[in-house]
Write a protein that holds these residues in place. Structure first.
Motif, short mmCIF file in Angstrom:
data_model
loop_
_atom_site.label_atom_id
_atom_site.label_comp_id
_atom_site.label_asym_id
_atom_site.label_seq_id
_atom_site.Cartn_x
_atom_site.Cartn_y
_atom_site.Cartn_z
N VAL A 49 0.85 -1.20 0.00
CA VAL A 49 0.00 0.00 0.00
C VAL A 49 0.88 1.24 0.00
N ILE A 50 1.83 1.26 0.91
CA ILE A 50 2.67 2.45 1.07
C ILE A 50 3.64 2.60 -0.10
N GLU A 51 4.08 1.48 -0.65
CA GLU A 51 4.99 1.58 -1.79
C GLU A 51 4.28 2.21 -3.00
N MET A 52 3.02 1.82 -3.21
CA MET A 52 2.28 2.42 -4.33
C MET A 52 2.03 3.91 -4.06
N LEU A 53 1.73 4.23 -2.80
CA LEU A 53 1.53 5.64 -2.43
C LEU A 53 2.79 6.44 -2.75
N ARG A 54 3.94 5.87 -2.41
CA ARG A 54 5.21 6.56 -2.67
C ARG A 54 5.44 6.76 -4.17
N ILE A 55 5.16 5.73 -4.94
CA ILE A 55 5.36 5.84 -6.39
C ILE A 55 4.44 6.92 -6.97
N TYR A 56 3.21 6.93 -6.52
CA TYR A 56 2.24 7.92 -7.01
C TYR A 56 2.70 9.34 -6.65
N ASP A 58 5.76 10.33 -5.95
CA ASP A 58 6.97 10.66 -6.74
C ASP A 58 6.57 11.13 -8.14
N ASN A 59 5.58 10.44 -8.69
CA ASN A 59 5.10 10.78 -10.02
C ASN A 59 4.47 12.18 -10.03
N LEU A 60 3.69 12.43 -8.99
CA LEU A 60 3.02 13.73 -8.85
C LEU A 60 4.06 14.84 -8.69
N GLY A 64 5.31 18.45 -10.86
CA GLY A 64 5.20 19.75 -10.22
C GLY A 64 4.47 19.76 -8.90
N GLY A 65 4.06 18.58 -8.42
CA GLY A 65 3.40 18.49 -7.11
C GLY A 65 1.95 18.92 -7.17
N VAL A 66 1.45 19.42 -6.05
CA VAL A 66 0.06 19.89 -5.97
C VAL A 66 0.11 21.40 -5.78
N ALA A 67 -0.62 22.11 -6.61
CA ALA A 67 -0.65 23.58 -6.57
C ALA A 67 0.78 24.15 -6.60
N GLY A 68 1.65 23.48 -7.33
CA GLY A 68 3.03 23.97 -7.48
C GLY A 68 3.93 23.65 -6.30
N MET A 296 2.07 2.76 -14.13
CA MET A 296 2.81 3.49 -13.10
C MET A 296 3.63 2.53 -12.23
N ALA A 297 3.06 1.35 -11.96
CA ALA A 297 3.78 0.35 -11.16
C ALA A 297 5.06 -0.08 -11.89
N ALA A 298 4.95 -0.28 -13.18
CA ALA A 298 6.13 -0.69 -13.97
C ALA A 298 7.16 0.42 -13.99
N GLN A 299 6.67 1.63 -14.19
CA GLN A 299 7.56 2.79 -14.28
C GLN A 299 8.26 3.05 -12.94
N GLY A 300 7.51 2.89 -11.86
CA GLY A 300 8.08 3.16 -10.53
C GLY A 300 8.76 1.95 -9.92
N LYS A 301 8.88 0.88 -10.69
CA LYS A 301 9.53 -0.36 -10.23
C LYS A 301 8.87 -0.87 -8.94
N TYR A 302 7.56 -0.97 -8.98
CA TYR A 302 6.78 -1.50 -7.86
C TYR A 302 7.25 -2.93 -7.58
N SER A 303 7.50 -3.23 -6.31
CA SER A 303 8.10 -4.53 -5.96
C SER A 303 7.12 -5.69 -5.98
N TYR A 304 5.84 -5.41 -6.16
CA TYR A 304 4.81 -6.44 -6.05
C TYR A 304 4.04 -6.53 -7.37
N PRO A 305 3.21 -7.56 -7.54
CA PRO A 305 2.35 -7.57 -8.73
C PRO A 305 1.44 -6.34 -8.71
N ALA A 306 1.12 -5.82 -9.89
CA ALA A 306 0.32 -4.58 -9.96
C ALA A 306 -1.03 -4.74 -9.27
N SER A 307 -1.54 -5.97 -9.21
CA SER A 307 -2.85 -6.18 -8.58
C SER A 307 -2.82 -5.93 -7.07
N TYR A 308 -1.63 -5.76 -6.50
CA TYR A 308 -1.52 -5.44 -5.07
C TYR A 308 -1.68 -3.93 -4.83
N ALA A 309 -1.76 -3.16 -5.90
CA ALA A 309 -1.56 -1.71 -5.77
C ALA A 309 -2.84 -0.90 -5.59
#
Lengths: 393, 292
Positions: A49-56, A58-60, A64-68, A296-309
């Motif tokens: 859960v937290i790894e996907m949150l981190r990848i998301y 990082d992507n955000l 440029g983040g949120v509201a810059g 996004m999981a592939a791009q962020g090198k998610y350590s688990y199968p994407a269905s865990y995300a």
């Protein structure tokens, strides 16, 4: 030779002094703290859960983040130990000055984390972990919120009703749990509920997580001759007990909660009598959002199968909406106010939106799906589409 | 007691006996209590995941390769870490093994994450039930565990009694100073003992992984086998086998007749009772205990 080396070193120091420090970054961004079971006995469910949150995030941030402004996500591992969770909460709130605290761990860690959040008036969000009663309507704690899919108060009646509806003969049921609070309460409720519906409970097994072999527990369970079994426990306990039962020649039907591992595991076990009920859609649906998660999981090198995300993805999208509503400059108070107006389109990952209001920090509706492996089709079959349950006050 | 319960006791005995072999080998030869043994077992299971990924079409090769890696891992642990503890206080060596355990747990999560892996599924093997008597079934992996445990114990007996290296190992354990004076290279013997210890641990880990998968909490099974080794006596292989049988029988009786929750506690209750009556274990050597 010495002079140029020293000069180089001085130049490096000067250059380094021009770089923004962590503290400076924190002041310029949304600082979010996470205490999570990244290792230890609960990590199999919480870490994805937290790894996907981190990848998301990082992507955000890359966009440029949120509201810059960047999101500074600080993740601390509590190993599902209350003392470590308490230390993490103290550090995140007092030292890192987080505006929002996320807890993704066992319920045993909640007490000290909630206390620390209350002392500092920082909102606390339970993501991918049990929702405490204090988040439920009609009078939730103003600081506590929960986005986790499962909730034993709603899961158990739905599961027991489903068994009753599907069974074609009188039900003799065996129950499987783990000696941790949520599992124990869930199984005890299931026992009461099933007896109310005229089912006979033949055995209840609470299996310690340290069991080297599940066969002895399955032997006892099978000796009661159940035609159904129900499990509400962490995934390894659920699936290992089922497999041990089958190896003993048990031929009944087994229903359990479908944790994030369920989709991959149904395919591996490949048994028509192994059923799961879940709150999130399986990735076999191939919805656009699931394609996006896969990418996004592939791009962020998610350590688990994407269905865990999915749970992490929902948490991340909710965070994005909350911070967008909060705007800038942000504060704990403003984030808390924004959280009370969350209305997240889950894009089909759940049966409906995730809505928080000032008098409901849990959700207004809970949705369930039932799946099993179809041996004839050699694929997972959806047994029942979204079942909607109103969250009552 | 039904035959199925007897079969369950035999399987659990085999698990504990195979794991506790490693505790006994290292202790018997070098007097070090290896508290990283559970983690080494877990790494052995993960090694099978790695080799299964490389040789999914050839399970025997994957198993053999993982077992050899397990042996090498033990030798490396000795050469890199434990060798430098020679002559130091026993407590320091034990603390080193605790640190090693923590390190291995962290490393395994970094490499293999917290996900559960099933090497059997990688081989396309379904671990079918095997009928061992009328109305008695155990999994094929459990049967393999029982057979392998017997082979390992038999092999170790022959090795320690009748081979030159086995005699050297026993000599090093009984009197290291005299053994060295007689030309036995202690570091070589100790390194080999560590290698054998992690080899048996890796075998146990691999078979457990074939039976029910491997994840980062597997190391706790190593901790559960520890009371079995202590009950039997830490310097006795026969004791480890009998201690395992006692602990396994008590555990299964608790699950079946008292309360499944007690299964975690029972091994330690048995341990307390045995230690109160016979602190050096049922088959352990009193002299060795006094030395510690």
């Amino acid at each position: 030779m010495r002079t140029p080396t020293l000069l180089n070193f001085a130049a490096m120091l000067a250059a380094a002094s021009l770089l923004p420090l962590d503290g400076a970054q924190a002041e310029d961004g949304y600082t979010i703290g996470v205490t999570a079971a990244m290792t230890g006995p609960a990590a199999a469910t919480q870490a994805p859960v937290i790894e996907m949150l981190r990848i998301y995030v990082d992507n955000l941030n890359a966009k440029g983040g949120v509201a810059g402004h960047r999101i500074n996500l600080i993740v601390e591992d509590d190993q599902a130990e209350p003392s470590k969770a308490a230390a993490n909460a103290t550090k995140l709130i007092r030292q890192d000055n987080v505006m929002l605290l996320i807890d993704s761990s066992l319920s045993s860690t909640y007490g000290p984390v909630i206390a620390e959040a209350r002392r500092a008036n920082v909102p606390l969000w339970f993501a991918g972990a049990i929702c405490p009663k204090d988040t439920h309507p009609p009078k939730p704690d103003p600081l506590l919120f929960c986005s986790t899919g499962f909730d034993f108060g709603y899961d158990i009646p739905v599961a027991v009703d489903a068994i009753k509806a599907e069974a074609k003969e009188p039900v003799k049921i065996g129950m499987v749990g783990m000696p941790i609070p949520i599992s124990r309460i869930g199984i005890e409720n299931a026992q009461k509920q099933s007896e109310k519906l005229g089912m006979e409970t033949v055995d209840v097994e609470f299996i310690p997580p340290t069991a080297a072999d599940y066969t002895p527990f399955a032997t006892k369970l099978k000796s009661g001759e159940p035609n159904w079994a129900f499990a509400y426990a962490p995934w390894p306990t659920e699936v290992r007990t089922f497999e041990a039962l089958r190896r003993l020649g048990w031929s009944g039907t087994y229903l359990c909660y479908g944790h994030i591992q369920a989709e991959e595991e149904l395919k591996r076990v490949a048994d028509g009598g192994f059923q799961v009920f879940t709150v999130n859609a399986f990735f076999q649906d191939n919805m656009p959002v699931q394609k996006e998660i896969r990418e996004m999981a592939a791009q962020g090198k998610y350590s688990y199968p994407a269905s865990y995300a999915d749970e992490g993805w929902i948490t991340a999208r909710a965070l994005q909406q909350i911070l967008t509503k909060t705007g800038w400059p942000a504060s704990a108070e403003k984030i808390d106010a924004a959280m009370s107006t969350l209305d997240l389109d889950t894009q089909g990952l759940r049966g409906g939106p995730l809505v928080w209001t000032s008098d409901n920090h849990f959700r207004t509706k809970q949705y369930y799906r039932f799946y099993r492996y179809d041996p004839e089709q050699k694929s997972i079959a959806r047994m029942r589409d979204w079942l909607t349950v109103d969250v009552v006050n | 007691m039904s035959l199925q319960l007897v079969a369950n006791v035999v399987v659990l005995t085999a698990i504990y006996a195979l794991v506790s072999t490693g505790y006994v080998l290292v202790y018997r030869v070098s007097r070090v209590l290896n508290l990283a043994h559970g983690e080494l077992m877990m790494v052995g299971a993960y090694l099978l995941v790695a080799t299964a990924g490389m040789f999914s079409g050839d399970p025997l090769l994957a198993l053999l390769l993982a077992a050899i890696c397990g042996l090498v891992m033990g030798i490396v642990v000795y050469v890199v870490l434990m060798r430098w503890m020679t002559g130091e206080a026993v407590l320091a060596a034990v603390l080193i093994t605790i640190a090693l355990g923590i390190l291995l747990r962290g490393l395994s999560i970094l490499i293999w994450t917290t996900q559960q892996f099933y090497p059997a599924a990688i081989f396309g093997w379904h671990n079918p039930p095997v009928k061992v008597a009328p109305g008695v079934q155990i999994s094929a992996a459990s049967l393999a565990m029982v057979v392998l445990t017997i082979v390992v114990y038999g092999g170790l007996f022959i090795f320690l009694q009748f081979t030159r290296w086995g005699v050297r190992m026993r000599a090093a354990g009984q009197n290291p100073l005299l053994a060295e004076q007689r030309g036995i290279r202690l570091h070589g013997v100790y390194a080999f003992a560590w290698g054998l210890s992690t080899f048996t641990a890796a075998l146990a880990g691999m078979l457990l992984a074939l039976d029910s998968g491997v994840e980062s909490t597997m190391a706790t099974i190593g901790l559960k086998a520890f009371p079995a080794a202590l009950v039997g006596g830490l310097d006795s292989l026969l004791g480890a086998a009998i201690g395992s049988a006692i602990v396994a029988a008590a555990e299964i009786a608790a699950i079946q007749y008292v309360n499944p929750l007690l299964s975690d506690v029972v091994p330690f209750v048995v341990l307390l009772i045995v230690l109160a009556i016979r602190p050096w274990g049922l088959f352990g050597s009193r002299e060795q205990l006094d030395r510690v």
